[in-house]
Design a protein around this motif. Structure first.
Motif, short mmCIF file in Angstrom:
data_model
loop_
_atom_site.label_atom_id
_atom_site.label_comp_id
_atom_site.label_asym_id
_atom_site.label_seq_id
_atom_site.Cartn_x
_atom_site.Cartn_y
_atom_site.Cartn_z
N SER A 1 -8.81 -20.94 21.54
CA SER A 1 -9.42 -19.67 21.92
C SER A 1 -10.24 -19.15 20.76
O SER A 1 -10.16 -19.61 19.63
CB SER A 1 -8.33 -18.67 22.30
OG SER A 1 -7.44 -18.47 21.21
N ALA A 2 -11.06 -18.15 21.08
CA ALA A 2 -11.97 -17.61 20.07
C ALA A 2 -11.23 -17.02 18.90
O ALA A 2 -11.67 -17.10 17.75
CB ALA A 2 -12.89 -16.55 20.71
N GLY A 3 -10.08 -16.47 19.13
CA GLY A 3 -9.35 -15.83 18.04
C GLY A 3 -8.36 -16.74 17.36
O GLY A 3 -7.58 -16.28 16.55
N GLN A 4 -8.31 -18.04 17.75
CA GLN A 4 -7.32 -18.97 17.19
C GLN A 4 -8.04 -20.10 16.47
O GLN A 4 -8.96 -20.70 17.01
CB GLN A 4 -6.43 -19.52 18.30
CG GLN A 4 -5.34 -20.45 17.77
CD GLN A 4 -4.47 -20.96 18.89
OE1 GLN A 4 -4.75 -20.70 20.05
NE2 GLN A 4 -3.44 -21.69 18.53
N SER A 5 -7.67 -20.45 15.26
CA SER A 5 -8.29 -21.50 14.46
C SER A 5 -7.39 -22.72 14.44
O SER A 5 -6.18 -22.60 14.28
CB SER A 5 -8.55 -21.01 13.04
OG SER A 5 -9.01 -22.06 12.24
N GLY A 6 -8.01 -23.98 14.61
CA GLY A 6 -7.23 -25.22 14.58
C GLY A 6 -6.60 -25.46 13.23
O GLY A 6 -5.56 -26.08 13.10
N ALA A 7 -7.23 -24.97 12.16
CA ALA A 7 -6.68 -25.19 10.83
C ALA A 7 -5.36 -24.48 10.62
O ALA A 7 -4.57 -24.85 9.77
CB ALA A 7 -7.70 -24.75 9.77
N GLU A 8 -5.12 -23.41 11.44
CA GLU A 8 -3.88 -22.67 11.26
C GLU A 8 -2.66 -23.48 11.72
O GLU A 8 -1.55 -23.17 11.34
CB GLU A 8 -3.96 -21.36 12.05
CG GLU A 8 -5.04 -20.40 11.51
CD GLU A 8 -5.14 -19.15 12.35
OE1 GLU A 8 -5.93 -18.27 11.99
OE2 GLU A 8 -4.42 -19.05 13.38
N ASN A 9 -2.86 -24.54 12.55
CA ASN A 9 -1.75 -25.32 13.05
C ASN A 9 -1.34 -26.45 12.10
O ASN A 9 -0.40 -27.16 12.37
CB ASN A 9 -2.10 -25.92 14.41
CG ASN A 9 -2.33 -24.82 15.46
OD1 ASN A 9 -1.72 -23.78 15.39
ND2 ASN A 9 -3.24 -25.10 16.38
N ILE A 10 -2.08 -26.72 11.02
CA ILE A 10 -1.81 -27.80 10.08
C ILE A 10 -1.23 -27.24 8.79
O ILE A 10 -1.86 -26.40 8.14
CB ILE A 10 -3.09 -28.60 9.77
CG1 ILE A 10 -3.69 -29.15 11.07
CG2 ILE A 10 -2.81 -29.74 8.80
CD1 ILE A 10 -5.00 -29.84 10.88
N ASP A 11 -0.03 -27.72 8.44
CA ASP A 11 0.64 -27.26 7.22
C ASP A 11 0.30 -28.25 6.10
O ASP A 11 0.94 -29.29 5.95
CB ASP A 11 2.14 -27.19 7.45
CG ASP A 11 2.86 -26.47 6.30
OD1 ASP A 11 2.22 -26.30 5.24
OD2 ASP A 11 4.04 -26.10 6.47
N ILE A 12 -0.72 -27.96 5.31
CA ILE A 12 -1.19 -28.86 4.26
C ILE A 12 -0.12 -29.04 3.19
O ILE A 12 0.12 -30.15 2.69
CB ILE A 12 -2.49 -28.34 3.64
CG1 ILE A 12 -3.57 -28.18 4.72
CG2 ILE A 12 -2.98 -29.28 2.54
CD1 ILE A 12 -3.93 -29.48 5.39
N ALA A 13 0.56 -28.00 2.82
CA ALA A 13 1.58 -28.09 1.76
C ALA A 13 2.72 -29.00 2.18
O ALA A 13 3.26 -29.77 1.38
CB ALA A 13 2.11 -26.69 1.45
N ARG A 14 3.09 -28.93 3.45
CA ARG A 14 4.18 -29.80 3.93
C ARG A 14 3.76 -31.26 3.93
O ARG A 14 4.55 -32.16 3.60
CB ARG A 14 4.58 -29.36 5.33
CG ARG A 14 5.78 -30.13 5.87
CD ARG A 14 6.13 -29.65 7.25
NE ARG A 14 7.26 -30.38 7.79
CZ ARG A 14 7.73 -30.22 9.02
NH1 ARG A 14 7.17 -29.33 9.84
NH2 ARG A 14 8.77 -30.93 9.44
N MET A 15 2.49 -31.52 4.29
CA MET A 15 1.99 -32.90 4.28
C MET A 15 1.99 -33.46 2.86
O MET A 15 2.27 -34.65 2.65
CB MET A 15 0.59 -32.96 4.88
CG MET A 15 0.53 -32.69 6.37
SD MET A 15 -1.15 -32.82 7.02
CE MET A 15 -1.52 -34.52 6.65
N LYS A 16 1.71 -32.66 1.85
CA LYS A 16 1.73 -33.14 0.47
C LYS A 16 3.13 -33.59 0.07
O LYS A 16 3.29 -34.52 -0.72
CB LYS A 16 1.24 -32.06 -0.48
CG LYS A 16 -0.25 -31.77 -0.36
CD LYS A 16 -0.67 -30.71 -1.36
CE LYS A 16 -2.17 -30.43 -1.28
NZ LYS A 16 -2.59 -29.37 -2.24
N ASP A 17 4.15 -32.91 0.60
CA ASP A 17 5.53 -33.27 0.25
C ASP A 17 5.96 -34.59 0.85
O ASP A 17 7.01 -35.13 0.49
CB ASP A 17 6.49 -32.16 0.71
CG ASP A 17 6.27 -30.86 -0.07
OD1 ASP A 17 5.74 -30.95 -1.19
OD2 ASP A 17 6.62 -29.79 0.45
#
Length: 326
Positions: A65-81
């Motif tokens: 949706s217009a108010g929702q960003s796909g990047a918000e669903n990816i946890d970058i810090a968790r992937m680094k672990d």
């Protein structure tokens, strides 16, 4: 039959019946004409455009949706672990040896302890290769014929006899479940059991000199055979047959014969039945020279064979240095 036909014609010749027959024929012709005309009209009309059927969508892409960003669903810090490509600065993990390999190595440890000298009519003529874990190849002679055997190979004697372990100066054989030793030589009785090689008298005729060192094909072939000797010595049994020759109970040399490829055998300069008596000056009448020759040929640049061919001496020289032939 003619009477029935006459009656039918008489009936049709009556005015009322003839009129009905004509009407029936006209109706049939009218129906046929309408059908033919309809077929002609449909043939002249253009075909209607095909109707597109809706395609089923598998795994449809969900749009944000217009108010929702796909990047918000990816946890970058968790992937680094997760450390998908390893952790920086971590100590390398030692490879894990499979349990079956460890069991095989442990099965050979110490089997030579308490083993007695075998009474089988076998002779150990050389250790081609040996490792700390007891693997390797050995040259074993039986009934004047020598072959190269690896660990677990069946030995050429009756019964369930296999090569169990290869060591620098001896091998352990498994004789029906009993471990026995086969030694390269007995140091205490070496002088009495292995007589010194007799000086070979000078030949009456001058030896024929067969020099193959300038033959590039022979050089490549000889270099390939040497590589196989140190990598897979058992495979040489398919190339050349070797059998020990004795006179008056003493070893005088080895008779060679072609294997599966006779053309390659002859390309090196050998002939079937040649008796090889020395290689690079090392006398083959002494079994103790087997290991010395094996170590020498690893780095030798050429091989010079002293051969007896049909009672006549022949000197055969082959280069082993492919780089020098370029």
């Amino acid at each position: 039959m003619s009477a029935g036909l006459t009656t039918a014609l008489a009936t049709l010749s009556q005015p009322d019946n003839a009129r009905r027959l004509r009407q029936l024929v006209l109706v049939v012709l009218a129906i046929w004409a309408v059908t033919a005309l309809a077929s002609l009209v449909w043939a002249l009309l253009p075909d209607p455009p095909p109707v597109a059927t809706p395609t089923a969508v598998i795994n449809p892409v969900a749009t944000a949706s217009a108010g929702q960003s796909g990047a918000e669903n990816i946890d970058i810090a968790r992937m680094k672990d997760w450390h998908l490509f390893g952790e920086a600065g971590a100590e390398p993990v030692a490879p894990v040896t499979p349990p079956e390999v460890l069991a095989a190595d442990n099965a050979r440890d110490g089997i030579e302890k308490g083993a007695r000298q075998t009474r089988l009519k076998l002779a150990l003529r050389g250790i081609v290769a040996s490792t700390e874990d007891g693997l390797g190849h050995a040259i074993i002679e039986y009934q004047s014929r020598q072959d190269v055997y690896a660990v677990e190979d069946k030995l050429p004697v009756p019964g369930r006899v296999t090569l169990a372990k290869v060591m620098p100066q001896q091998v352990v054989i498994n004789n029906g479940g009993t471990y026995e030793l086969l030694k390269l030589f007995d140091k205490s009785a070496l002088a009495s059991q292995v007589p010194a090689p007799r000086p070979r008298p000078e030949p009456a005729a001058k030896a024929e000199d067969l020099d193959k060192r300038g033959d590039l094909d022979a050089t490549r072939l000889a270099a390939g055979y040497r590589k196989r000797l140190y990598q897979d010595p058992q495979s040489l049994a398919e190339v050349v047959g070797v059998s020990a020759v004795r006179e008056a109970g003493q070893l005088v040399g080895y008779r060679v014969s072609p294997g599966q490829d006779r053309e390659q055998f002859e390309q090196l300069g050998f002939q079937a039945g040649d008796l090889v008596q020395s290689v690079n000056g090392i006398d083959l009448s002494s079994p103790a020279n087997t290991m010395r020759l094996y170590n020498l040929m690893r780095t030798a640049g050429e091989a010079v064979f002293e051969v007896q061919r049909k009672g006549q001496p022949v000197t055969l020289s082959v280069s082993l240095d492919e780089a020098g032939q370029q």
